[in-house]
Scaffold this motif. Structure first.
Motif, short mmCIF file in Angstrom:
data_model
loop_
_atom_site.label_atom_id
_atom_site.label_comp_id
_atom_site.label_asym_id
_atom_site.label_seq_id
_atom_site.Cartn_x
_atom_site.Cartn_y
_atom_site.Cartn_z
N ASP A 28 -10.47 -1.96 8.03
CA ASP A 28 -10.92 -3.35 7.88
C ASP A 28 -10.50 -4.11 9.14
N TYR B 80 -7.69 -6.65 8.97
CA TYR B 80 -6.37 -6.24 8.51
C TYR B 80 -5.39 -6.21 9.68
N SER C 9 -6.30 1.24 5.40
CA SER C 9 -6.51 -0.21 5.42
C SER C 9 -6.93 -0.69 6.80
N ILE D 225 0.84 -1.21 0.00
CA ILE D 225 0.00 0.00 0.00
C ILE D 225 0.87 1.25 0.00
N GLU E 131 -1.77 2.90 4.51
CA GLU E 131 -2.09 1.81 5.42
C GLU E 131 -3.02 2.25 6.54
#
Length: 223
Positions: free
Chosen positions: A105, A108, A102, A77, A99
């Motif tokens: 989630d 993750y 991200s 990423i 990130e």
């Protein structure tokens, strides 16, 4: 001129007519830097830009022909948003990532990316040195409510273009927030590196304990 869809255009400054256009499969996020290669005869001017896959590109400014491409970071990423800086035959590239998004989630494993600065040979794209803004490597910290392993420290990425002090032999960058605990002293800071070797010299922080990611503002706060 670069575009988020990956186009790069060379335009006539007086009329706006297109000299050449190229398409990079990964979008262009940084500004372009145009420089003359040292000792080039006849003079060769090169346009440098970074993309959304953390790859640096060098193309002939007159034709758009690719000279080299170098991926400066393998984190999936990562990206280059700050324009690269040229000095004395080297290209200095700031690296960041998304990130912290991200982390929204809950499955993750947040977070493992560290901001870094990379020095490349401007003529060949070969890496000379690479230094992280967080010297400590990420380690497992805890597991979230879904049992997903979390990591830290992370973040302190470099979104903007660095500043070079040729007389002092230093290069300065500014960093963003930490993406995960534990917070570091190099997030939200100005950091100085040795221009020649990349050695970490000092940092001055302006906001302490700023560990944040998008999960903090979402319905799923596991991360």
């Amino acid at each position: 001129v670069g575009t988020i869809r990956g186009h790069v255009y060379s335009l006539d400054a007086k009329t706006g007519c297109v000299y050449w256009a190229i398409k990079n499969p990964t979008g262009v996020r940084s500004a372009l830097s145009i420089e003359r290669l040292p000792n080039s005869d006849p003079p060769k001017y090169v346009a440098y830009f970074g993309d959304l896959s953390a790859t640096m590109h060098a193309v002939e400014a007159q034709t758009g022909k690719t000279l080299w491409e170098t991926k400066v970071e393998t984190h999936p990423i990562s990206r280059i948003t700050g324009s690269p800086k040229f000095h004395d035959g080297r290209l200095y590239v700031p690296v960041t990532s998304l990130e912290e998004a991200s982390a929204a989630d809950p499955t993750y494993p947040c977070c493992t990316f560290r901001g870094n600065l990379v020095a490349l040979d401007a003529a060949t794209g070969k890496q000379i040195w690479k230094t992280y803004t967080i010297l400590e490597e990420p380690k497992p910290t805890r597991k979230n409510k879904k049992g997903v392993q979390q990591y830290g420290p992370a973040g302190a990425t470099i979104w903007s273009s660095p500043t070079i002090d040729p007389e002092g032999g230093r290069i300065y960058v500014t960093t963003g927030d930490n993406y995960a605990d534990p917070a570091t002293t190099t997030s939200d800071a100005i950091i100085a590196f040795d221009l020649k070797t990349g050695k970490f010299l000092w940092s001055e922080q302006f906001l302490a304990n700023d560990a944040w990611n998008v999960a903090c503002d979402s319905a799923n706060e596991e991360n």
